[in-house]
Design an enzyme around this catalytic site. Sequence first.
Site, PDB file in Angstrom:
ATOM      1  N   GLY A  26       0.810  -1.209   0.000  1.00  0.00           N
ATOM      2  CA  GLY A  26       0.000   0.000   0.000  1.00  0.00           C
ATOM      3  C   GLY A  26       0.846   1.264   0.000  1.00  0.00           C
ATOM      4  N   GLY A  47       4.461   4.022  -9.166  1.00  0.00           N
ATOM      5  CA  GLY A  47       5.248   2.797  -9.347  1.00  0.00           C
ATOM      6  C   GLY A  47       4.366   1.558  -9.196  1.00  0.00           C
ATOM      7  N   HIS A  48       3.535   1.541  -8.146  1.00  0.00           N
ATOM      8  CA  HIS A  48       2.622   0.401  -7.951  1.00  0.00           C
ATOM      9  C   HIS A  48       1.652   0.299  -9.136  1.00  0.00           C
ATOM     10  CE1 HIS A  48       3.447   1.463  -3.543  1.00  0.00           C
ATOM     11  NE2 HIS A  48       3.862   0.211  -3.639  1.00  0.00           N
ATOM     12  N   GLU A  61      11.472  -3.596 -10.403  1.00  0.00           N
ATOM     13  CA  GLU A  61      12.944  -3.637 -10.415  1.00  0.00           C
ATOM     14  C   GLU A  61      13.517  -2.677  -9.387  1.00  0.00           C
ATOM     15  OE1 GLU A  61      14.332  -2.828 -14.336  1.00  0.00           O
ATOM     16  OE2 GLU A  61      13.815  -4.834 -15.057  1.00  0.00           O
ATOM     17  N   ASP A 116      13.117  -2.655  -6.347  1.00  0.00           N
ATOM     18  CA  ASP A 116      13.632  -3.504  -5.272  1.00  0.00           C
ATOM     19  C   ASP A 116      14.312  -4.695  -5.939  1.00  0.00           C
ATOM     20  OD1 ASP A 116      12.372  -2.092  -2.841  1.00  0.00           O
ATOM     21  OD2 ASP A 116      10.708  -2.331  -4.230  1.00  0.00           O
ATOM     22  N   SER A 133       6.935   4.515  -1.229  1.00  0.00           N
ATOM     23  CA  SER A 133       6.016   4.920  -0.150  1.00  0.00           C
ATOM     24  C   SER A 133       6.789   5.616   0.961  1.00  0.00           C
ATOM     25  CB  SER A 133       5.313   3.692   0.440  1.00  0.00           C
ATOM     26  OG  SER A 133       4.844   2.854  -0.584  1.00  0.00           O
ATOM     27  N   ARG A 134       8.071   5.292   1.083  1.00  0.00           N
ATOM     28  CA  ARG A 134       8.863   5.868   2.177  1.00  0.00           C
ATOM     29  C   ARG A 134       9.430   7.244   1.830  1.00  0.00           C
ATOM     30  NH1 ARG A 134      10.627  -0.007   3.294  1.00  0.00           N
ATOM     31  NH2 ARG A 134       9.845  -0.398   5.390  1.00  0.00           N
TER      32      ARG A 134
HETATM   33  P1  AMP Z   1       5.942  -2.039  -1.694  1.00  0.00           P
HETATM   34  O1  AMP Z   1       4.504  -1.665  -1.520  1.00  0.00           O
HETATM   35  O2  AMP Z   1       6.878  -0.900  -1.495  1.00  0.00           O
HETATM   36  O3  AMP Z   1       6.316  -3.294  -0.964  1.00  0.00           O
HETATM   37  O4  AMP Z   1       6.108  -2.386  -3.239  1.00  0.00           O
HETATM   38  C1  AMP Z   1       5.211  -3.235  -3.896  1.00  0.00           C
HETATM   39  C2  AMP Z   1       5.752  -3.505  -5.271  1.00  0.00           C
HETATM   40  O5  AMP Z   1       5.888  -2.275  -5.983  1.00  0.00           O
HETATM   41  C3  AMP Z   1       7.146  -4.140  -5.261  1.00  0.00           C
HETATM   42  O6  AMP Z   1       7.214  -5.107  -6.299  1.00  0.00           O
HETATM   43  C4  AMP Z   1       8.039  -2.966  -5.550  1.00  0.00           C
HETATM   44  O7  AMP Z   1       9.264  -3.329  -6.152  1.00  0.00           O
HETATM   45  C5  AMP Z   1       7.194  -2.173  -6.519  1.00  0.00           C
HETATM   46  N1  AMP Z   1       7.617  -0.770  -6.582  1.00  0.00           N
HETATM   47  C6  AMP Z   1       7.830   0.065  -5.536  1.00  0.00           C
HETATM   48  N2  AMP Z   1       8.261   1.267  -5.981  1.00  0.00           N
HETATM   49  C7  AMP Z   1       8.341   1.174  -7.327  1.00  0.00           C
HETATM   50  C8  AMP Z   1       8.732   2.080  -8.368  1.00  0.00           C
HETATM   51  N3  AMP Z   1       9.143   3.323  -8.108  1.00  0.00           N
HETATM   52  N4  AMP Z   1       8.685   1.642  -9.650  1.00  0.00           N
HETATM   53  C9  AMP Z   1       8.268   0.382  -9.933  1.00  0.00           C
HETATM   54  N5  AMP Z   1       7.883  -0.523  -8.998  1.00  0.00           N
HETATM   55  C10 AMP Z   1       7.920  -0.130  -7.726  1.00  0.00           C
END
Ligand code: AMP
Length: 278
Positions: free
Chosen positions: A31, A36-37, A148, A150, A186-187
Amino acid sequence: MRVVRSINDMRNVIADWRRTGATVGLVPTMGGVHAGHLSLIRVAGEHSDQVIATLFVNPSQFSLDEDFDAYPRDEDKDLQMFGEAGASLLFAPPIEEIYPNGHVTKVHVEGLSSLLEGKFRPQYLTGVSTVVSKLLIQAMADVAVFGEKDYQQLQVIRRMARDLDIPTVILGAPTIREYDGLAMSSRNRYLSAAERPHAGRLFSAISDIARATAEGADPIPLCNAAERRLIESGFRQVDYITVRDANTLEQYRGPGTPGRVLAAAWLGKARLIDNLDV
Ligand code: AMP
């Protein structure tokens, strides 16, 4: 867009889709949704008929000194954004659904989980491989999409799915960035207004290293110089900035072999991570 909170309800929706011959894509997230998400939802939609977004702030990937309690949570907003991007189901389980009382099993990818991020965040990658293996088994989707951004996490998930014979195809999607190259996260909201203009320097640093390494330069002095420059420009600490083999994340084997620049650095309260292909 429907919301389900139990594994059973999710499986029933998927079974209904399967009866119509639909293929299924899965996008796991914690969330705090940003562009990006949403790009992952779109990639999943290009590879499947029905897309499930999952929303679960996974306690097992946070160490005690990390930001589990402070992590951004706004389910209504996330739901709306996922729906607009084309997801048709949100799986948002409570913690007990994923970790019922007595849950003791962990999934640990040896080697890959101990490098880089693993040195600084001991719980993180085992927490991720545990929760992602569960989500993949729960949904049995055709494809699952990860960012990518992460990169080490993506490599760990690929390896875990392969080693556990999980048939879902794991897709990596490119990093979505802000105007100055800062990878969306998100951070990023932990950055103050004064810190934010400096945050793009991490991307500039890894871009310069990627370019010079691709041209044949030795990456070690480049990385040392970049670390010094980041500290001079206000970064509090550089956890690592390094060029590694793009597949194993072990030592880079030099020109003509696949390389990846990876970095993690603290700007105020925000720990920024980023990476680039050489
Ligand atoms: P998180 O909610 O941060 O755990 O991320 C969920 C998914 O979104 C993970 O597969 C992340 O690698 C991807 N993600 C996070 N930030 C980005 C971004 N800036 N661009 C593309 N994918 C992202």
